[in-house]
Design a protein around this motif. Structure first.
Motif, PDB file in Angstrom:
ATOM      1  N   ASN A  63       0.814  -1.224   0.000  1.00 38.38           N
ATOM      2  CA  ASN A  63       0.000   0.000   0.000  1.00 38.38           C
ATOM      3  C   ASN A  63       0.848   1.274   0.000  1.00 38.38           C
ATOM      4  OD1 ASN A  63      -2.330  -1.499  -0.079  1.00 38.38           O
ATOM      5  ND2 ASN A  63      -2.770  -1.318   2.085  1.00 38.38           N
ATOM      6  N   SER A  83      -0.898  -5.610  -1.685  1.00 36.16           N
ATOM      7  CA  SER A  83      -1.444  -4.250  -1.585  1.00 36.16           C
ATOM      8  C   SER A  83      -2.905  -4.195  -2.011  1.00 36.16           C
ATOM      9  CB  SER A  83      -0.637  -3.293  -2.465  1.00 36.16           C
ATOM     10  OG  SER A  83       0.668  -3.148  -1.980  1.00 36.16           O
ATOM     11  N   THR A  84      -3.649  -3.311  -1.363  1.00 34.04           N
ATOM     12  CA  THR A  84      -5.062  -3.123  -1.694  1.00 34.04           C
ATOM     13  C   THR A  84      -5.338  -1.721  -2.243  1.00 34.04           C
ATOM     14  OG1 THR A  84      -5.533  -2.466   0.601  1.00 34.04           O
ATOM     15  CG2 THR A  84      -5.823  -4.804   0.032  1.00 34.04           C
ATOM     16  N   ASP A  85      -4.298  -0.922  -2.408  1.00 33.66           N
ATOM     17  CA  ASP A  85      -4.456   0.418  -2.987  1.00 33.66           C
ATOM     18  C   ASP A  85      -4.129   0.355  -4.481  1.00 33.66           C
ATOM     19  OD1 ASP A  85      -1.704   0.163  -2.968  1.00 33.66           O
ATOM     20  OD2 ASP A  85      -1.313   2.024  -1.881  1.00 33.66           O
ATOM     21  N   THR A 121      -1.264   0.293  -5.910  1.00 30.73           N
ATOM     22  CA  THR A 121       0.111  -0.159  -6.140  1.00 30.73           C
ATOM     23  C   THR A 121       0.235  -0.987  -7.406  1.00 30.73           C
ATOM     24  OG1 THR A 121       0.703  -0.050  -3.801  1.00 30.73           O
ATOM     25  CG2 THR A 121       1.994  -1.540  -5.182  1.00 30.73           C
TER      26      THR A 121
END
Length: 108
Positions: free
Chosen positions: A16, A47-49, A51
């Motif tokens: 993230n 990552s959960t954003d 990225t």
């Protein structure tokens, strides 16, 4: 030198950090030419954003430089161990995703 035998692997574990990765990418890419025997290995630790999107854009711009591996979140220690196993460089340099490399840090 072929793709399997690089002189240096710059390794970055990330989670993230989409907002910080452009600064690091630019600090590395600006110092490495297409023929240099250096790779930037990024382990995206689930990552959960944005990225993954950011890394895809970097790879499109510099496929000669960037080697990306996506894994389920397991922590920085697992990402480091994975990088040690798959790095193509003779030397391994850990650079965190919130860092940057100053001019001349890689090649002068």
């Amino acid at each position: 030198m072929d793709e399997k035998n690089k002189l240096l692997t710059i390794f970055t574990p990330t989670y993230n950090r989409a907002h910080l990765l452009p600064r690091l990418f630019n600090s590395i890419a600006d110092q490495i030419g297409p023929g240099d025997s250096i790779e930037w290995l990024v382990i995206d630790d689930g990552s959960t954003d944005d990225t993954q999107r950011i890394l895809s854009e970097f790879h499109a711009a510099r496929p000669d430089l960037l080697h990306i591996v996506y894994v389920e979140n397991g922590g920085k220690h697992r990402a480091i161990n994975l990088a040690a196993r798959i790095a193509r460089g003779e030397w391994l340099l850990l650079v965190d995703s919130d860092d940057l490399l100053v001019d001349g840090a890689i090649c002068d």
